[in-house]
Design a protein around this motif. Structure first.
Motif, mmCIF file in Angstrom:
data_model
loop_
_atom_site.group_PDB
_atom_site.id
_atom_site.type_symbol
_atom_site.label_atom_id
_atom_site.label_comp_id
_atom_site.label_asym_id
_atom_site.label_seq_id
_atom_site.Cartn_x
_atom_site.Cartn_y
_atom_site.Cartn_z
ATOM 1 N N CYS A 12 0.834 -1.206 0.000
ATOM 2 C CA CYS A 12 0.000 0.000 0.000
ATOM 3 C C CYS A 12 0.867 1.254 0.000
ATOM 4 O O CYS A 12 1.949 1.282 0.598
ATOM 5 C CB CYS A 12 -0.924 0.000 1.214
ATOM 6 N N THR A 55 -1.990 7.983 1.215
ATOM 7 C CA THR A 55 -3.336 8.118 1.791
ATOM 8 C C THR A 55 -4.144 9.089 0.927
ATOM 9 O O THR A 55 -3.602 9.853 0.136
ATOM 10 C CB THR A 55 -3.282 8.641 3.233
ATOM 11 N N ARG A 56 -5.432 9.043 1.090
ATOM 12 C CA ARG A 56 -6.373 9.969 0.430
ATOM 13 C C ARG A 56 -6.171 10.081 -1.078
ATOM 14 O O ARG A 56 -5.915 11.175 -1.570
ATOM 15 C CB ARG A 56 -6.272 11.352 1.079
ATOM 16 N N PRO A 57 -6.282 9.036 -1.817
ATOM 17 C CA PRO A 57 -6.612 7.686 -1.367
ATOM 18 C C PRO A 57 -5.368 6.819 -1.169
ATOM 19 O O PRO A 57 -4.289 7.126 -1.674
ATOM 20 C CB PRO A 57 -7.428 7.145 -2.539
ATOM 21 N N GLU A 58 -5.569 5.729 -0.433
ATOM 22 C CA GLU A 58 -4.540 4.707 -0.306
ATOM 23 C C GLU A 58 -4.616 3.801 -1.540
ATOM 24 O O GLU A 58 -5.706 3.393 -1.955
ATOM 25 C CB GLU A 58 -4.787 3.889 0.959
ATOM 26 N N ILE A 59 -3.474 3.516 -2.139
ATOM 27 C CA ILE A 59 -3.428 2.670 -3.334
ATOM 28 C C ILE A 59 -2.593 1.440 -3.021
ATOM 29 O O ILE A 59 -1.411 1.550 -2.689
ATOM 30 C CB ILE A 59 -2.835 3.431 -4.529
ATOM 31 N N CYS A 60 -3.207 0.272 -3.121
ATOM 32 C CA CYS A 60 -2.552 -0.984 -2.763
ATOM 33 C C CYS A 60 -2.428 -1.859 -4.008
ATOM 34 O O CYS A 60 -3.441 -2.248 -4.611
ATOM 35 C CB CYS A 60 -3.344 -1.724 -1.690
ATOM 36 N N ARG A 96 -2.359 7.450 -9.108
ATOM 37 C CA ARG A 96 -2.648 8.580 -8.217
ATOM 38 C C ARG A 96 -2.979 9.833 -9.025
ATOM 39 O O ARG A 96 -3.886 10.591 -8.676
ATOM 40 C CB ARG A 96 -1.459 8.825 -7.284
ATOM 41 N N SER A 154 -9.720 3.847 -0.243
ATOM 42 C CA SER A 154 -8.667 2.926 -0.637
ATOM 43 C C SER A 154 -9.010 2.285 -1.971
ATOM 44 O O SER A 154 -10.190 2.068 -2.284
ATOM 45 C CB SER A 154 -8.493 1.840 0.436
ATOM 46 N N ARG A 184 -7.649 -1.134 -4.079
ATOM 47 C CA ARG A 184 -6.811 -2.306 -3.816
ATOM 48 C C ARG A 184 -6.936 -3.325 -4.949
ATOM 49 O O ARG A 184 -8.029 -3.563 -5.473
ATOM 50 C CB ARG A 184 -7.223 -2.980 -2.502
ATOM 51 N N SER A 188 -16.297 2.181 0.087
ATOM 52 C CA SER A 188 -15.060 2.574 0.755
ATOM 53 C C SER A 188 -13.804 2.061 0.060
ATOM 54 O O SER A 188 -12.706 2.550 0.315
ATOM 55 C CB SER A 188 -15.064 2.076 2.205
ATOM 56 N N THR A 189 -13.960 1.073 -0.830
ATOM 57 C CA THR A 189 -12.800 0.444 -1.457
ATOM 58 C C THR A 189 -13.074 0.177 -2.927
ATOM 59 O O THR A 189 -14.073 -0.465 -3.270
ATOM 60 C CB THR A 189 -12.453 -0.885 -0.765
#
Length: 409
Positions: free
Chosen positions: A267, A270-275, A288, A308, A310, A319-320
């Protein structure tokens, strides 16, 4: 100059003649199929293993012809009590030539992975993944040799018939409830966060090896006029037990051949988290840059964006966001559609003329403008999004996203 027996068998083996055809098959099967796996070493190796579904029947046919050739020396081998040794040597030589073609094809696959900018840092799971495929080749070779040996004068027909029979058996098992017996590879989607189950692979290897030995013993038993030494009978009995136990484990195992692989996703930010999976981390700046204006567009509507994104997510949620390989490596259109998909569930249908369709058209238009993509001029589009004031446009867009979310509520 004396040539050792193994090298002599390698030189005289039909596998040497068939090797170019083995290699051509694996190369064409690799290059003429989609290569979405280029950014995932695990997926690349597992997908490549599916080659045995074609290579195995071809090898079985070649082995049947080799068995027919050996059967001409049946009387000599029986008199000198050498049928098992000869069958085993012929099997080893054929398997060596076919395995060489298989491994060269695998090297090609890993080269394609490397050329895509993904260093194939292979761990133990990746290195062990080809073993079931290679031992399944060994079984196809053993079955073919024995069929050709037992075919006698009909050995010339046994070769094509054996190849067809093995191919049909592979297909029937693969498509049926007993796919565990031939499922050694093949995946149509990303394997980020997944790996083959070690227990299933171990049982497959044990079953293939035991079944191969039983096939060779059966051929030798027939060649020796049904007379084998006691140690051969003990070996056959022990092998039959191992074959039955491994077959029982495979038949009762969970049909899902894959399990979670920890630490396969990394990962970033943050804002957003990219995994992302290990082979995709170089795409993080690209993602991003593409997600930032989408998140900003939602902020203008006072609506929350997914926190996030993922690659190991099973599906998109509010949320994901689920990142598929095509989304990671593709253009902004795919990224936009993935982002939009987080606001409504996969069970929501978008039928022509429905409120859901109007909401989807309006929401997509708003996001397309946010990332400077040419929006679709759809008849269902609310005209206020093109001609209205800024507050009107925000109100229409907010209502569209809220309508999409209501479908999944």
């Amino acid at each position: 100059m004396t040539i050792s027996a193994p090298l002599l068998h390698m030189r005289r083996s039909l596998g040497r003649t068939a090797f170019p055809f083995f290699l051509l098959l694996v190369v064409l099967n690799t290059l003429l199929r989609p290569m979405s796996w280029r950014h995932e070493p695990m997926w690349a190796v597992y997908q490549y293993n599916f080659t045995v579904m074609l290579l195995g029947p071809l090898l079985a046919g070649v082995a049947a012809w080799e068995g027919h050739r050996l059967s001409r020396a049946d009387a000599f081998l029986s008199a000198h009590h050498r049928p098992l040794a000869m069958l085993t040597s012929a099997w080893a030589a054929l398997l060596a030539w076919s395995s060489a073609a298989f491994l060269l094809g695998l090297a090609l696959v890993l080269g394609l992975v490397t050329s895509a900018g993904t260093p194939p840092a292979l761990g133990l799971p990746e290195l062990l993944t080809p073993l079931p495929a290679l031992t399944l080749l060994g079984l196809a070779c053993g079955v073919g040799l024995t069929a050709g040996w037992l075919g006698g004068d009909g050995g010339k027909i046994a070769a094509p018939m054996t190849a067809i029979a093995v191919f049909l058996a592979f297909l029937l098992l693969y498509a049926g409830d007993l796919s565990e017996f031939v499922m050694v590879g093949g995946a149509t989607s990303s394997l980020v966060g997944l790996r083959p189950k070690a227990g299933t692979q171990t049982s497959q290897v044990a079953f293939y090896l035991a079944a191969t030995l039983l096939a060779l013993l059966a051929g030798a038993w027939s060649a020796a006029l049904h007379r084998l030494s006691p140690r051969h009978f003990l070996a056959a009995a022990a092998t039959a037990v191992l074959c039955a136990l491994s077959a029982g484990h495979l038949a009762s195992a969970d049909p899902l051949h894959l399990e979670a692989r920890p630490a396969d996703v990394r990962c970033h930010g943050t804002r957003p988290e990219i995994c992302l999976g290990r082979g995709y981390t170089s795409y993080e700046p690209h993602l991003r840059a593409g997600l930032a204006p989408l998140v900003l567009a939602m902020a203008r509507l006072n609506l929350a964006a997914p926190a996030s994104f993922r690659q190991d997510a099973l599906r998109s949620t509010p949320s994901t966001g689920q990142l598929a390989p095509d989304t990671v490596t593709g253009d902004r259109e795919l990224l936009l559609d993935m982002f939009l998909g987080t606001y409504y569930g996969s069970d929501c249908t978008i039928e022509p003329g429905s409120i859901m369709e109007r909401n989807h058209v309006n929401a997509r238009y708003w996001l397309a403008e946010a990332v400077d993509l040419a929006p679709d001029e759809d008849p269902a589009l609310d005209p206020r999004l093109t001609t209205g004031t800024a507050p009107e446009r925000i109100s229409v867009a907010r209502a569209a996203f809220q309508g999409l979310a209501a479908c999944d509520a």
